[in-house]
Design a protein around this motif. Structure first.
Motif, PDB file in Angstrom:
ATOM      1  N   THR A 125      -8.994 -22.709   9.892  1.00 31.90           N
ATOM      2  CA  THR A 125      -8.938 -21.551   8.815  1.00 31.90           C
ATOM      3  C   THR A 125      -9.594 -21.099   8.395  1.00 31.90           C
ATOM      4  O   THR A 125     -10.031 -19.701   8.091  1.00 31.90           O
ATOM      5  N   ASP A 126     -10.929 -20.574   9.725  1.00 26.98           N
ATOM      6  CA  ASP A 126     -11.472 -19.556   9.794  1.00 26.98           C
ATOM      7  C   ASP A 126     -10.559 -18.306  10.385  1.00 26.98           C
ATOM      8  O   ASP A 126     -11.223 -16.942   9.590  1.00 26.98           O
ATOM      9  N   TYR A 127     -10.017 -18.226  10.853  1.00 30.31           N
ATOM     10  CA  TYR A 127      -8.928 -17.631  11.122  1.00 30.31           C
ATOM     11  C   TYR A 127      -8.052 -17.087  10.212  1.00 30.31           C
ATOM     12  O   TYR A 127      -8.020 -15.684   9.714  1.00 30.31           O
ATOM     13  N   TYR A 128      -7.849 -17.735   9.211  1.00 26.41           N
ATOM     14  CA  TYR A 128      -6.567 -17.663   8.322  1.00 26.41           C
ATOM     15  C   TYR A 128      -7.550 -16.450   7.520  1.00 26.41           C
ATOM     16  O   TYR A 128      -6.867 -15.837   6.565  1.00 26.41           O
ATOM     17  N   HIS A 129      -9.311 -17.088   6.858  1.00 23.47           N
ATOM     18  CA  HIS A 129      -9.743 -16.168   6.300  1.00 23.47           C
ATOM     19  C   HIS A 129      -9.948 -15.297   6.659  1.00 23.47           C
ATOM     20  O   HIS A 129     -11.080 -13.904   5.874  1.00 23.47           O
ATOM     21  N   LYS A 130      -9.925 -14.441   7.526  1.00 21.99           N
ATOM     22  CA  LYS A 130     -10.126 -13.333   8.657  1.00 21.99           C
ATOM     23  C   LYS A 130      -8.703 -12.417   8.215  1.00 21.99           C
ATOM     24  O   LYS A 130      -9.019 -11.798   8.742  1.00 21.99           O
ATOM     25  N   ARG A 133      -5.556 -10.163   3.011  1.00 24.83           N
ATOM     26  CA  ARG A 133      -5.061 -10.973   1.955  1.00 24.83           C
ATOM     27  C   ARG A 133      -3.923 -10.903   1.897  1.00 24.83           C
ATOM     28  O   ARG A 133      -3.064 -12.103   1.419  1.00 24.83           O
ATOM     29  N   ASP A 134      -2.721 -10.049   2.162  1.00 27.89           N
ATOM     30  CA  ASP A 134      -1.470  -9.682   1.640  1.00 27.89           C
ATOM     31  C   ASP A 134      -0.816 -11.222   3.150  1.00 27.89           C
ATOM     32  O   ASP A 134      -0.097 -11.467   2.848  1.00 27.89           O
ATOM     33  N   SER A 135      -0.819 -11.087   4.532  1.00 20.54           N
ATOM     34  CA  SER A 135      -0.944 -11.868   5.177  1.00 20.54           C
ATOM     35  C   SER A 135      -1.404 -13.284   5.225  1.00 20.54           C
ATOM     36  O   SER A 135      -0.060 -14.012   5.495  1.00 20.54           O
ATOM     37  N   GLN A 136      -2.546 -13.274   4.435  1.00 18.51           N
ATOM     38  CA  GLN A 136      -2.788 -14.832   3.604  1.00 18.51           C
ATOM     39  C   GLN A 136      -1.864 -15.512   2.696  1.00 18.51           C
ATOM     40  O   GLN A 136      -0.905 -16.328   2.661  1.00 18.51           O
ATOM     41  N   VAL A 137      -1.076 -14.421   1.782  1.00 18.29           N
ATOM     42  CA  VAL A 137      -0.292 -14.683   0.565  1.00 18.29           C
ATOM     43  C   VAL A 137       1.031 -15.128   0.961  1.00 18.29           C
ATOM     44  O   VAL A 137       1.536 -16.096   0.790  1.00 18.29           O
ATOM     45  N   ALA A 138       0.738 -14.255   2.543  1.00 19.57           N
ATOM     46  CA  ALA A 138       2.943 -14.716   3.169  1.00 19.57           C
ATOM     47  C   ALA A 138       3.032 -15.967   3.724  1.00 19.57           C
ATOM     48  O   ALA A 138       3.424 -16.323   3.521  1.00 19.57           O
ATOM     49  N   ALA A 139       1.886 -15.888   3.800  1.00 16.19           N
ATOM     50  CA  ALA A 139       1.631 -18.066   4.523  1.00 16.19           C
ATOM     51  C   ALA A 139       1.998 -18.519   4.283  1.00 16.19           C
ATOM     52  O   ALA A 139       3.248 -19.628   4.093  1.00 16.19           O
ATOM     53  N   TRP A 160       5.248 -11.341  -4.957  1.00 13.68           N
ATOM     54  CA  TRP A 160       4.448 -10.960  -5.595  1.00 13.68           C
ATOM     55  C   TRP A 160       4.305 -12.006  -7.045  1.00 13.68           C
ATOM     56  O   TRP A 160       2.464 -12.446  -7.450  1.00 13.68           O
ATOM     57  N   ASP A 161       3.974 -13.399  -7.013  1.00 11.04           N
ATOM     58  CA  ASP A 161       4.665 -13.805  -7.957  1.00 11.04           C
ATOM     59  C   ASP A 161       3.208 -14.902  -7.916  1.00 11.04           C
ATOM     60  O   ASP A 161       2.553 -15.538  -8.313  1.00 11.04           O
ATOM     61  N   PHE A 162       2.941 -15.336  -6.598  1.00  9.42           N
ATOM     62  CA  PHE A 162       2.020 -16.220  -5.656  1.00  9.42           C
ATOM     63  C   PHE A 162       0.442 -14.862  -5.661  1.00  9.42           C
ATOM     64  O   PHE A 162      -0.788 -15.695  -6.531  1.00  9.42           O
ATOM     65  N   HIS A 163       1.198 -13.937  -5.332  1.00  6.77           N
ATOM     66  CA  HIS A 163      -0.420 -13.042  -5.405  1.00  6.77           C
ATOM     67  C   HIS A 163      -0.914 -12.594  -7.188  1.00  6.77           C
ATOM     68  O   HIS A 163      -1.938 -12.421  -7.354  1.00  6.77           O
ATOM     69  N   THR A 164       0.123 -12.632  -8.214  1.00  4.22           N
ATOM     70  CA  THR A 164       0.122 -12.685  -8.930  1.00  4.22           C
ATOM     71  C   THR A 164      -1.196 -13.784  -9.970  1.00  4.22           C
ATOM     72  O   THR A 164      -1.961 -14.016 -10.393  1.00  4.22           O
ATOM     73  N   THR A 165      -0.810 -14.398  -9.450  1.00  2.00           N
ATOM     74  CA  THR A 165      -1.034 -16.573  -9.731  1.00  2.00           C
ATOM     75  C   THR A 165      -2.725 -16.484  -9.493  1.00  2.00           C
ATOM     76  O   THR A 165      -2.941 -16.690 -10.473  1.00  2.00           O
ATOM     77  N   ASN A 168      -7.267 -14.111  -9.403  1.00  8.58           N
ATOM     78  CA  ASN A 168      -8.455 -14.191  -9.650  1.00  8.58           C
ATOM     79  C   ASN A 168      -9.199 -15.456  -8.811  1.00  8.58           C
ATOM     80  O   ASN A 168     -10.377 -15.213  -9.025  1.00  8.58           O
ATOM     81  N   GLN A 169      -8.321 -15.621  -8.442  1.00  3.53           N
ATOM     82  CA  GLN A 169      -9.277 -16.919  -7.283  1.00  3.53           C
ATOM     83  C   GLN A 169      -9.409 -15.699  -5.731  1.00  3.53           C
ATOM     84  O   GLN A 169      -8.272 -15.264  -5.539  1.00  3.53           O
ATOM     85  N   GLN A 170     -11.009 -15.887  -5.207  1.00  2.00           N
ATOM     86  CA  GLN A 170     -11.472 -14.670  -5.021  1.00  2.00           C
ATOM     87  C   GLN A 170     -10.826 -15.223  -3.374  1.00  2.00           C
ATOM     88  O   GLN A 170     -10.843 -14.598  -2.241  1.00  2.00           O
ATOM     89  N   GLN A 171     -10.650 -16.939  -2.572  1.00  2.00           N
ATOM     90  CA  GLN A 171     -10.538 -17.316  -1.885  1.00  2.00           C
ATOM     91  C   GLN A 171      -9.190 -18.286  -1.565  1.00  2.00           C
ATOM     92  O   GLN A 171      -9.424 -18.772  -2.333  1.00  2.00           O
ATOM     93  N   LEU A 172      -8.577 -17.984  -1.338  1.00  2.00           N
ATOM     94  CA  LEU A 172      -6.841 -18.577  -0.932  1.00  2.00           C
ATOM     95  C   LEU A 172      -7.530 -19.586  -0.276  1.00  2.00           C
ATOM     96  O   LEU A 172      -7.959 -19.118   1.021  1.00  2.00           O
ATOM     97  N   ASP A 173      -6.684 -20.672  -0.193  1.00  2.47           N
ATOM     98  CA  ASP A 173      -7.149 -22.405   0.359  1.00  2.47           C
ATOM     99  C   ASP A 173      -5.853 -22.063   1.233  1.00  2.47           C
ATOM    100  O   ASP A 173      -4.781 -21.566   1.217  1.00  2.47           O
ATOM    101  N   LYS A 174      -6.261 -22.375   2.884  1.00  5.34           N
ATOM    102  CA  LYS A 174      -5.055 -21.830   4.265  1.00  5.34           C
ATOM    103  C   LYS A 174      -3.986 -23.190   3.771  1.00  5.34           C
ATOM    104  O   LYS A 174      -4.196 -24.008   3.357  1.00  5.34           O
ATOM    105  N   PRO A 175      -3.231 -22.822   4.076  1.00  2.00           N
ATOM    106  CA  PRO A 175      -1.339 -24.259   3.156  1.00  2.00           C
ATOM    107  C   PRO A 175      -2.027 -24.976   4.976  1.00  2.00           C
ATOM    108  O   PRO A 175      -1.888 -24.360   5.839  1.00  2.00           O
ATOM    109  N   GLU A 176      -1.839 -25.999   4.581  1.00  2.00           N
ATOM    110  CA  GLU A 176      -1.902 -27.427   5.133  1.00  2.00           C
ATOM    111  C   GLU A 176      -0.786 -27.354   6.537  1.00  2.00           C
ATOM    112  O   GLU A 176      -1.058 -27.675   7.375  1.00  2.00           O
TER     113      GLU A 176
END
Length: 218
Positions: A125-130, A133-139, A160-165, A168-176
């Motif tokens: 999780t710590d690495y994911y948030h480093k 953001r585009d790489s986080q979305v891609a995951a 782009w759909d996920f990016h738009t959705t 307003n969320q400052q930090q994305l959750d790491k996918p399980e």
């Protein structure tokens, strides 16, 4: 279209950039890895942290691909991926892997192999948030990784759909389904190209916690 090359037998290089002797290497293979890795970084080689990762499924069918080294310490060598990818499925069935670093500019190669464990969730999780953001979305959107998708446009639209959705969320959750693995070495091999194909190959094998250094035939 240009003619295909029919005979590759005359395509070869003579390796002359270095040598490798038992008296010169560190008795600790991880320290020797760091020495060569830092040489590659200092030489500004292109992505010296890129490595081939070889895995095999339960039936022994091998798969190899390039991933990025994202941590190297006495615990092992870390990379991150989708747990449901081919590599993730392989490691679930057969938790062993081999890494290969090849730096042709220095005529050097390192092989590292051993059992593989998942990195603790918090560390992943710590690495994911480093990551950018585009790489986080891609995951999030490249699920299932290695699965079939109809077109590049469809993949881009998902992104782009996920990016738009999530705009307003400052930090994305790491996918399980996403996280890290660590290769815990029990074997290292350092290869230095030499003239006349008489290459230097030094290997370290681990027995009862101690490393044994040996020279291999080229």
């Amino acid at each position: 279209m240009s003619d295909l090359i029919q005979d590759l037998s005359e395509l070869r290089l003579n390796y002359e950039k270095g040598e490798l002797h038992e008296q010169q290497v560190n008795p600790n293979p991880h320290e020797q890895f760091l020495l060569w890795f830092n040489h590659a970084l200092e030489a500004r080689l292109h992505e010296p942290y890129a490595m081939s990762l070889a895995t095999a499924n339960a039936e022994g069918r091998p798969h190899v691909r390039t991933v990025l080294l994202r941590g190297a310490d006495e615990q092992g060598y870390a990379f991150y991926t989708n747990y449901d990818s081919q590599k993730g499925m392989d490691l679930a069935a057969n938790p062993y892997a081999e890494l290969l670093f090849y730096w042709p500019e220095q005529e050097r190669q390192i092989r590292i192999s051993g059992p593989v464990v998942r990195i603790p969730e918090q560390e992943s999780t710590d690495y994911y948030h480093k990551r950018p953001r585009d790489s986080q979305v891609a995951a999030h959107v490249s699920m299932p990784q290695s699965g079939v998708i109809g077109s590049r446009d469809e993949l881009q639209q998902r992104f782009w759909d996920f990016h738009t959705t999530m705009a307003n969320q400052q930090q994305l959750d790491k996918p399980e389904f996403w996280g890290g693995y660590r290769v815990q070495p029990d074997y290292y091999e350092f290869w230095q190209g030499r003239p006349n194909r008489l290459h230097d190959r030094l290997c370290y094998t681990q027995t009862e916690g101690a490393w044994t250094l040996q020279r291999l035939m080229p």
